[in-house]
Design an enzyme around this catalytic site. Structure first.
Site, short mmCIF file in Angstrom:
data_model
loop_
_atom_site.label_atom_id
_atom_site.label_comp_id
_atom_site.label_asym_id
_atom_site.label_seq_id
_atom_site.Cartn_x
_atom_site.Cartn_y
_atom_site.Cartn_z
N ASP A 13 46.40 35.01 56.82
CA ASP A 13 47.79 35.12 56.38
C ASP A 13 47.87 36.21 55.32
O ASP A 13 46.87 36.65 54.78
CB ASP A 13 48.23 33.77 55.79
N SER A 14 49.11 36.59 55.01
CA SER A 14 49.32 37.58 53.96
C SER A 14 49.02 37.00 52.58
O SER A 14 48.85 37.75 51.62
CB SER A 14 50.77 38.06 54.00
N CYS A 76 50.31 33.92 59.88
CA CYS A 76 51.44 34.65 59.28
C CYS A 76 52.42 35.07 60.38
O CYS A 76 52.05 35.78 61.32
CB CYS A 76 50.89 35.88 58.57
N GLU A 155 57.10 29.86 46.46
CA GLU A 155 55.93 30.18 45.62
C GLU A 155 56.15 29.69 44.18
O GLU A 155 55.21 29.36 43.48
CB GLU A 155 55.66 31.68 45.64
N CYS A 187 58.39 31.25 59.39
CA CYS A 187 57.66 31.79 58.24
C CYS A 187 56.75 30.69 57.70
O CYS A 187 57.15 29.52 57.67
CB CYS A 187 58.65 32.24 57.16
N HIS A 189 56.00 29.77 54.85
CA HIS A 189 56.45 29.03 53.67
C HIS A 189 57.53 27.99 53.96
O HIS A 189 57.74 27.08 53.18
CB HIS A 189 57.00 30.02 52.63
N1 DGL Z 1 53.25 34.82 55.60
C1 DGL Z 1 54.55 35.46 55.70
C2 DGL Z 1 55.21 34.99 57.00
O1 DGL Z 1 54.89 33.97 57.57
C3 DGL Z 1 55.42 35.15 54.51
C4 DGL Z 1 54.97 35.82 53.22
C5 DGL Z 1 55.03 37.34 53.30
O2 DGL Z 1 56.14 37.92 53.34
O3 DGL Z 1 53.96 37.95 53.31
O4 DGL Z 1 56.09 35.67 57.47
#
Ligand code: DGL
Length: 268
Positions: A13-14, A76, A155, A187, A189
């Site tokens: 993931d990012s 992600c 976050e 997403c 989150h």
């Molecule tokens: N992990 C990203 C997603 O699922 C969200 C956080 C980001 O913007 O890097 O789109």
């Protein structure tokens, strides 16, 4: 390629958000070893260009392949939406992505064929969900909405804060106005906002959580390919991040619902 079933599953993931997928994997596939990579130094990806996201995704994929993973899971949504093909082209092991998993579940859930999708600007602009959903059923109408402020709010831990409530109401207003019966949380989150999203959307709307969906796909794929870890011992969980891990550890425990240890910092 001969793959050892004891090898770990690589999840990436990012940043922190992909831990929602790790959590689902730990619960549903409790004997699997897992390596998680979170690019905490360069998060967020959702507001970056396709070129930049793809370059980062290639770097992470190569790193995880060097750890001898048996399966790659792109947790992600942003990377799944814009870089799935480059990752797949690079990988000798199977690759699962959250967009396909979420799309499949949404298609199975909708009755009236009107689906809403919420995600980061990069995910929504890519139209990846729309394309995936319409591959399974071309008659389905999709209404997309990018919600850039949700990631920083989650976050911050403001899961039921007044500011988050107002922000959710504002972003979802145009989505509620459509006749959708299913909403994809596109997403990493957003599953943490599920109670609030459900309350604001109403109980008649089905929320699709891609973390659950992709874990089911991973279990199926491993079973079909005889790649489930047969050793019923406590599994090893390893976490890699690219920034100092203090914040990752603190917020990550909320995403994971348990203590987070074995966190390593990667210097490229
Ligand atoms: N992990 C990203 C997603 O699922 C969200 C956080 C980001 O913007 O890097 O789109």
């Amino acid at each position: 390629m001969q793959v050892n079933p004891n090898n770990p599953i690589g999840v990436f993931d990012s940043g922190i958000g992909g831990l929602t997928v790790v959590r689902a994997l730990m619960e549903q596939l409790p004997f699997e070893n897992i390596i998680y990579f979170g690019d905490t130094a360069r998060v967020p990806y959702g507001v970056k260009s396709v070129e930049t996201i793809s370059a980062y995704a290639i770097q992470i994929t190569k790193f995880l392949l060097r750890q001898r993973v048996k399966l790659l899971i792109i947790a992600c949504n942003t990377m799944s939406a814009v870089a799935y093909q480059v990752i797949k082209d690079l990988s000798p092991v199977p690759v699962l992505d959250v967009v396909d998993a979420g799309a499949r579940t949404a298609v199975a859930e909708t009755h009236n064929k009107f689906i809403g999708v919420i995600g980061t600007p990069a995910t929504i602009n890519s139209n990846a969900y729309q394309k995936a959903i319409n591959t399974y059923d071309p008659e389905i109408q999709i209404f997309s909405q990018s919600c850039s402020l949700f990631v920083p709010l989650v976050e911050e831990g403001w899961l039921d804060h007044q500011v988050t409530r107002l922000t959710v109401q504002e972003y979802l207003k145009p989505v509620i106005a459509q006749n959708i019966d299913t909403l994809v949380l596109g997403c990493t989150h957003y599953p943490l906002l599920k109670p609030l999203l459900q309350e604001i959307m109403g109980n008649q709307i089905t929320l699709v959580d891609s973390a659950q969906a992709i874990t089911e796909q991973a279990g199926e794929l491993l079973r079909k390919n005889n790649l489930l870890n047969g050793q019923q011992e406590p599994p090893e969980y390893r976490f890699y991040v690219t920034d100092v891990p203090i914040r990752f550890q603190a917020i990550g425990e909320r995403f994971l619902g348990r203590t987070l240890s074995n966190v390593n910092v990667v210097k490229w």
